[in-house]
Scaffold this motif. Structure first.
Motif, PDB file in Angstrom:
ATOM      1  N   THR A  65      -1.940  -7.469  12.676  1.00 59.31           N
ATOM      2  CA  THR A  65      -1.042  -6.236  12.962  1.00 59.31           C
ATOM      3  C   THR A  65      -2.260  -4.986  13.530  1.00 59.31           C
ATOM      4  OG1 THR A  65      -0.954  -5.887  10.658  1.00 59.31           O
ATOM      5  CG2 THR A  65       0.744  -6.460  11.921  1.00 59.31           C
ATOM      6  N   ILE A  67      -4.909  -3.361  12.083  1.00 56.39           N
ATOM      7  CA  ILE A  67      -5.299  -2.083  11.539  1.00 56.39           C
ATOM      8  C   ILE A  67      -6.522  -2.148  11.275  1.00 56.39           C
ATOM      9  CG2 ILE A  67      -4.812  -0.809   9.619  1.00 56.39           C
ATOM     10  CD1 ILE A  67      -2.029  -1.593   9.707  1.00 56.39           C
ATOM     11  N   ARG A  69      -9.910   0.035   9.351  1.00 58.03           N
ATOM     12  CA  ARG A  69      -9.865   1.063   8.599  1.00 58.03           C
ATOM     13  C   ARG A  69     -11.335   0.740   7.602  1.00 58.03           C
ATOM     14  NH1 ARG A  69      -7.759  -0.321   3.498  1.00 58.03           N
ATOM     15  NH2 ARG A  69      -6.766  -2.465   3.800  1.00 58.03           N
ATOM     16  N   TYR A  72     -11.620   1.606   1.479  1.00 53.72           N
ATOM     17  CA  TYR A  72     -11.579   0.843   0.319  1.00 53.72           C
ATOM     18  C   TYR A  72     -11.847   1.056  -0.804  1.00 53.72           C
ATOM     19  CZ  TYR A  72     -10.396  -3.278   3.556  1.00 53.72           C
ATOM     20  OH  TYR A  72      -9.644  -4.172   4.180  1.00 53.72           O
ATOM     21  N   TYR A 271       4.219  -2.067   6.130  1.00 52.78           N
ATOM     22  CA  TYR A 271       3.339  -1.047   6.782  1.00 52.78           C
ATOM     23  C   TYR A 271       3.594  -1.259   8.203  1.00 52.78           C
ATOM     24  CZ  TYR A 271       1.130  -5.928   7.663  1.00 52.78           C
ATOM     25  OH  TYR A 271       0.821  -7.027   8.108  1.00 52.78           O
ATOM     26  N   THR A 354      -5.983 -11.160   4.476  1.00 53.07           N
ATOM     27  CA  THR A 354      -5.185 -10.262   5.308  1.00 53.07           C
ATOM     28  C   THR A 354      -5.867  -9.051   5.767  1.00 53.07           C
ATOM     29  OG1 THR A 354      -4.957  -8.847   3.284  1.00 53.07           O
ATOM     30  CG2 THR A 354      -3.193 -10.819   3.706  1.00 53.07           C
ATOM     31  N   TRP A 355      -7.373  -9.186   5.672  1.00 50.66           N
ATOM     32  CA  TRP A 355      -8.190  -7.987   6.001  1.00 50.66           C
ATOM     33  C   TRP A 355      -9.207  -8.058   6.991  1.00 50.66           C
ATOM     34  CZ3 TRP A 355      -7.694 -10.422   1.157  1.00 50.66           C
ATOM     35  CH2 TRP A 355      -8.457 -11.266   0.872  1.00 50.66           C
ATOM     36  N   LYS A 358     -10.599  -5.977  10.958  1.00 49.03           N
ATOM     37  CA  LYS A 358     -11.436  -4.819  11.244  1.00 49.03           C
ATOM     38  C   LYS A 358     -12.823  -5.386  11.096  1.00 49.03           C
ATOM     39  CE  LYS A 358      -9.127  -3.432   7.264  1.00 49.03           C
ATOM     40  NZ  LYS A 358      -8.505  -4.545   7.093  1.00 49.03           N
ATOM     41  N   SER A 401      -3.877  -3.442   2.031  1.00 52.46           N
ATOM     42  CA  SER A 401      -2.628  -2.825   2.475  1.00 52.46           C
ATOM     43  C   SER A 401      -1.320  -3.868   2.057  1.00 52.46           C
ATOM     44  CB  SER A 401      -2.694  -2.664   3.934  1.00 52.46           C
ATOM     45  OG  SER A 401      -3.525  -1.570   4.055  1.00 52.46           O
ATOM     46  N   VAL A 402      -1.479  -4.983   1.844  1.00 53.07           N
ATOM     47  CA  VAL A 402      -0.538  -5.816   1.901  1.00 53.07           C
ATOM     48  C   VAL A 402      -0.252  -6.145   0.410  1.00 53.07           C
ATOM     49  CG1 VAL A 402       0.036  -8.270   2.438  1.00 53.07           C
ATOM     50  CG2 VAL A 402      -1.341  -6.793   4.141  1.00 53.07           C
TER      51      VAL A 402
HETATM   52  O1  PYC Z   1      -6.163  -4.763   5.957  1.00 54.55           O
HETATM   53  O2  PYC Z   1      -5.255  -2.941   6.670  1.00 54.55           O
HETATM   54  C1  PYC Z   1      -5.106  -3.862   6.368  1.00 54.55           C
HETATM   55  C2  PYC Z   1      -3.914  -4.546   6.817  1.00 54.55           C
HETATM   56  C3  PYC Z   1      -2.785  -4.167   7.239  1.00 54.55           C
HETATM   57  C4  PYC Z   1      -1.893  -5.184   7.186  1.00 54.55           C
HETATM   58  C5  PYC Z   1      -2.641  -6.475   7.071  1.00 54.55           C
HETATM   59  N1  PYC Z   1      -3.987  -6.143   6.828  1.00 54.55           N
END
Ligand code: PYC
Ligand code: FAD
Length: 404
Positions: A65, A67, A69, A72, A271, A354-355, A358, A401-402
């Protein structure tokens, strides 16, 4: 550029892999392609093959998705992701491709006092390291997003948020293509539809890889396969604590632009951001079971949309047009696993869960340095595989975020 490159729209299609390479990268997602690009660009190593069993960016890179950023929780994490954000900011220019990198501002909404405490904690760590994050109240959130029902239909009123100005979105497949084209132009060979089926190790050292297109000898192998990490590590006889959980996402039909910011609600497990073509890009929590599958479910869209309507009741007639899943390679501390392994010449870039989107630029750059120097740079030492047996985890669960 030579005629050979000028006449190809994107990159050369290599027909036959050579018998031997200085390094082989398994996985043509953003991470593998970025590592190939920086090996060639920063270290002059161009006799490299990237092997992708499907198509470039068809794994989690093309399913996420988008994102970006750096807000952390640990100083190690903030420094690492901040270095990635800084590369992203100039990456369209460097790769000469429009990545639609769009800085929107990122709100992590807090609906409880304990969530507010975590937001304050993150804000203080971020500021200490020089990253732009601070806690805001409901009025500032409403000003940035007047469409949001601050009471969340009375179910979970928003008390405040962590605001992170540099939070951005980008076009994910363009990131993979941009790195692929950049690497190709520097002489890297990229093979799609080419699966690694075995890793040849003798006397604790990498000798080569078996592939669906024959044997390739090489002293260095990088595994950058995200959700397939347990399978590749099994080939190398390496144990990791990674478990695979599905993570799903979906998009609505396109709308006129109305949502500038990126919003994340840990409590409502939602999100959302609006893409450059007008779709709302949305996701929720990890699926609660371990399964190696990219199937998406009705249960996911039902749960997600009911929470979206708590926040934005006016969206009730908007249609969901696509949904999908990816395989998230989850670590116990929600940080990646990067660097050398007990097998000489076998390098690991994994645990991106999930990160990892980025982190694509900085993981490529630091893994390239690790391979070229056979030594991990300081920036990624907190993510070494051995941290689990040393009880030195880099805990980032509070900044994911997840939901989990
Ligand atoms: O790491 O920012 C994140 C994120 C948002 C959705 C999935 N991962
Ligand atoms: P991938 O893109 O998965 O690439 C690995 C490649 O290896 C695949 O193409 C696969 O086909 C190939 N491969 C596997 N086995 C073999 C083999 N044997 N031989 C050859 N090739 C092989 N991160 C963020 O930072 N922000 C987000 O908003 C975000 N949202 C997400 C939403 C979803 C729904 C999902 C699933 C993930 C999300 N992530 C997000 C995480 C992010 O997508 C991943 O961490 C990141 O894309 C991993 O990139 P990669 O290049 O390591 O892996």
């Amino acid at each position: 550029l030579s005629k050979e490159y000028k006449e190809t729209r994107f990159f050369r299609e290599n027909v036959t892999p050579k018998k031997s390479y200085d390094a082989v990268i398994i996985g043509g997602g953003g991470h593998g392609l970025a590592a190939a690009y920086y090996l060639a660009k920063d270290h002059g190593m161009t006799n490299i093959a990237v092997l992708e069993k499907g198509y470039l960016g068809g794994g989690n890179t093309g399913r996420n998705t988008t994102i970006v950023r750096s807000n952390y929780l640990t100083p190690e994490g903030v420094n690492f992701y901040d270095a990635s954000v800084k590369i992203y900011e100039g990456l369209s220019e460097e790769l000469d491709i429009n990545l639609f990198y769009s800085t929107r501002g990122h709100f992590t909404l807090a609906h409880t006092e304990s969530a507010m405490r975590t937001m304050r904690w993150r804000a203080e760590v971020n500021k200490h390291v020089g990253v732009d994050s601070y806690v805001v109240g409901p009025d500032e959130i409403s000003k940035a997003c007047p469409q949001l029902d601050i009471s969340c239909s009375g179910h979970a009123p928003i008390l405040g948020a962590l605001y992170h100005g540099p939070g951005s979105v980008a076009r994910h497949d363009a990131v993979a293509w941009g790195y692929a084209r950049g690497a190709d132009r520097l002489g890297v060979d990229i093979f799609q539809s080419t699966e690694v089926t075995g890793i040849d190790i003798k006397g604790g050292k990498v000798q080569g890889v078996q592939t669906s297109r024959g044997y390739i000898s090489t002293p260095r192998v990088l595994s950058a396969v995200a959700g397939f990490t347990p399978r590749i590590c099994k080939m190398a006889g390496i144990d990791t604590p990674i478990v695979i959980h599905p993570l799903q996402a979906c998009v609505t039909e396109p709308m006129k632009p109305w949502l500038d910011s990126i919003l994340v609600s840990g409590s409502l497990h939602v999100y959302v951001s609006q893409s450059s073509r007008g779709e709302l890009v949305m996701g929720s929590s990890l699926d609660p079971y371990e399964v190696h599958s990219t199937r998406s479910s009705l249960d996911f869209v039902e749960g997600l949309t009911s929470h979206m309507l708590d926040m934005f009741p006016f969206l009730s007639n908007v249609k969901i047009v696509r949904q999908w899943g990816g395989m998230a390679d989850m670590t116990p501390d929600f940080s990646p696993i990067m660097g050398k392994t007990p097998v000489e010449g076998f390098y690991l870039d994994a645990g991106w869960g999930t990160w990892g989107f980025k982190a694509t630029p900085i993981s490529g750059k630091t893994m390239a340095a690790t391979i070229a120097n056979d030594m991990a740079p300081d920036l990624i030492k907190p993510f070494r595989l051995s941290r689990f047996e040393e009880y030195e985890l880099t805990g980032e669960k509070g900044a994911a975020s997840v939901g989990h």
